[in-house]
Scaffold this motif. Structure first.
Motif, PDB file in Angstrom:
ATOM      1  N   ASN A 251      43.826  80.268 135.587  1.00  0.00           N
ATOM      2  CA  ASN A 251      44.191  81.671 135.229  1.00  0.00           C
ATOM      3  C   ASN A 251      42.658  82.615 135.015  1.00  0.00           C
ATOM      4  O   ASN A 251      41.620  81.960 135.462  1.00  0.00           O
ATOM      5  N   ARG A 252      42.711  83.358 134.186  1.00  0.00           N
ATOM      6  CA  ARG A 252      41.471  84.291 134.164  1.00  0.00           C
ATOM      7  C   ARG A 252      40.575  83.783 133.283  1.00  0.00           C
ATOM      8  O   ARG A 252      39.297  84.309 133.246  1.00  0.00           O
ATOM      9  N   LYS A 253      40.618  82.776 132.686  1.00  0.00           N
ATOM     10  CA  LYS A 253      39.861  82.019 131.972  1.00  0.00           C
ATOM     11  C   LYS A 253      38.707  81.179 132.475  1.00  0.00           C
ATOM     12  O   LYS A 253      37.760  80.862 132.209  1.00  0.00           O
ATOM     13  N   HIS A 254      39.289  80.897 133.870  1.00  0.00           N
ATOM     14  CA  HIS A 254      38.427  80.165 134.619  1.00  0.00           C
ATOM     15  C   HIS A 254      37.235  80.861 135.615  1.00  0.00           C
ATOM     16  O   HIS A 254      37.619  82.069 135.686  1.00  0.00           O
ATOM     17  N   THR A 255      36.147  80.375 135.898  1.00  0.00           N
ATOM     18  CA  THR A 255      35.383  81.212 136.844  1.00  0.00           C
ATOM     19  C   THR A 255      35.938  81.530 138.046  1.00  0.00           C
ATOM     20  O   THR A 255      36.895  80.704 138.503  1.00  0.00           O
ATOM     21  N   LYS A 256      35.178  82.488 138.820  1.00  0.00           N
ATOM     22  CA  LYS A 256      35.610  82.527 140.095  1.00  0.00           C
ATOM     23  C   LYS A 256      35.678  81.544 141.101  1.00  0.00           C
ATOM     24  O   LYS A 256      36.539  81.441 141.845  1.00  0.00           O
ATOM     25  N   SER A 257      34.585  80.862 141.085  1.00  0.00           N
ATOM     26  CA  SER A 257      34.355  79.611 142.052  1.00  0.00           C
ATOM     27  C   SER A 257      35.662  78.494 141.499  1.00  0.00           C
ATOM     28  O   SER A 257      36.093  77.874 142.561  1.00  0.00           O
ATOM     29  N   GLU A 258      35.681  78.328 140.326  1.00  0.00           N
ATOM     30  CA  GLU A 258      36.791  77.539 140.032  1.00  0.00           C
ATOM     31  C   GLU A 258      38.370  77.843 140.556  1.00  0.00           C
ATOM     32  O   GLU A 258      38.999  77.072 141.103  1.00  0.00           O
ATOM     33  N   TYR A 259      38.584  79.274 140.395  1.00  0.00           N
ATOM     34  CA  TYR A 259      39.866  79.786 140.900  1.00  0.00           C
ATOM     35  C   TYR A 259      39.857  79.483 142.456  1.00  0.00           C
ATOM     36  O   TYR A 259      40.843  79.341 142.896  1.00  0.00           O
ATOM     37  N   ALA A 260      38.819  79.902 143.139  1.00  0.00           N
ATOM     38  CA  ALA A 260      38.819  80.011 144.373  1.00  0.00           C
ATOM     39  C   ALA A 260      39.019  78.443 144.901  1.00  0.00           C
ATOM     40  O   ALA A 260      39.817  78.215 146.099  1.00  0.00           O
TER      41      ALA A 260
END
Length: 372
Positions: A251-260
């Motif tokens: 979700n939005r708590k994660h970093t962009k790289s984690e999300y990607a």
């Protein structure tokens, strides 16, 4: 009668603003011949710089801006229009800026009509929403924002016309996001994992590079809030119940790289949701205003594939408007697509509506002068 010059101050020369200028340049002769109006851009801005053009935009506006733009405040623009004696003023908000929204009231008070593709002003607290309308009435100005909800689809005008004709709207529901329309239309018809379709949507520019804004449901929530206020429901964004498409573990708590790097986490829960539906059903992410139960929701639903929402294709939006007169048979508005050209054309359509109003007023004044 002489040609009526409309002075358009454009805030935002990104994708939408640039497309709008090009459309006006291409159609200027048509507007002169068919409407007897000239659309002129005396000022164009980006987020921090403004270009002041006394003689109107030429085809070299991009080069002119790069060479001559200077830092500005909205107060500088108001002062410039006053000093130059500019009339028939329309401010265009082609930004996504919350800062410019703060200047709407000042612009209205200083002679500007407003056209906006930016939905922020209509989603802030209801006191601000009412204060804008109070000033519009006091200073006899227009504020149009059709593209803030439907891009090229006339959703707001249809709902407003129904409501103020005395029709009782009982429910509004539909797919309000072109990006999520694309994702779930493909997900329902193809044997591909959710994450692959999501990545395709990002690559095609249907979502932001970081698609969490779309998946959060906030964009759809803001759109249904705007429509709820169009039928005079006094609601705040906090009253919209949002069921996010994001996951507890992504979700939005994660970093962009984690999300990607972890989008494959979407695959199992959405595969389960797809497989556990009734036969001949598809998933749709909708916004819904139920006037009778006084609820506003954004949620994932399962729809019959032969229903209005179930038969969607591509990036289309579709809205069902239920009224007391029509009963269970809704008014259906479908269309849209995505892209800067569509949004710019919708903004231009709002500009022309205000220009028509200005021209009618100008003709009335002309007749009064002739009569005297």
């Amino acid at each position: 009668m002489s040609t009526l010059r409309i002075n358009v101050v454009l805030f935002g020369i990104g994708n939408i603003g640039g497309a709008l200028i090009q459309q006006v340049l291409e159609s200027q002769q048509f507007f002169l011949e068919k409407k007897n109006i000239e659309l002129r851009f005396p000022i164009i801005t980006n987020s921090s710089l403004a270009f002041f053009e006394k003689e109107g935009l030429k085809n070299t506006w991009e080069a002119n801006f790069a060479q001559s733009a200077i830092p500005f405040r909205v107060e500088d623009i108001i002062e410039y229009t006053e000093n130059q004696g500019l009339e028939n003023l329309i401010a265009i908000d082609a930004t996504a800026s919350p800062e410019l929204v703060k200047s709407y009231i000042s612009l209205i008070q200083n002679g500007f009509h407003i056209v906006s593709a930016n939905k922020i002003a209509n989603t802030l607290n209801h006191d601000f929403y009412k204060e804008i309308r109070r000033n519009l009435k006091k200073f006899d100005k227009s504020y149009l924002y059709e593209t803030s909800v439907g891009k090229g689809v006339p959703i707001i005008n249809t709902i407003r016309d129904l409501h103020f004709s005395g029709e009782k709207i009982t429910k509004i529901r539909g797919v309000f996001s072109s990006s999520l329309s694309y994702i779930f239309n493909r997900f329902g018809n193809e044997k591909l994992p959710f994450s692959k379709i999501l990545q395709d949507a990002e690559k095609l520019g249907y979502t932001n590079a970081d698609s969490r804004e779309e998946l959060s449901g906030n964009d759809v929530a803001e759109k249904v809030l705007i429509l709820a206020r169009e039928i005079e429901l006094q609601v705040e964004i906090t009253e919209v119940k949002i069921t996010s498409l994001l996951l507890p573990n992504l979700n939005r708590k994660h970093t962009k790289s984690e999300y990607a790097s972890r989008k494959d986490l979407f695959d199992t829960p959405y595969k389960i949701a797809k497989l556990t539906q009734k036969e001949h059903h598809v998933l749709r992410y909708i916004g819904e205003i139920d006037v009778e139960s006084n609820t506003i929701e954004v949620k994932l639903v399962s729809e019959p594939i032969n229903s209005a929402l179930g038969q969607l294709k591509g990036t289309d939006n579709i809205i069902e408007i239920y009224t007391k007169s029509n009963g269970v048979n809704p008014i259906i508005i479908q269309g849209g697509g995505t892209g800067k050209q569509i949004v710019a054309r919708g903004v231009l359509n709002d500009i022309l509506k205000i220009s028509d109003r200005m021209q009618q007023l100008d003709q009335t004044k002309y007749k009064e002068r002739v009569w005297l």
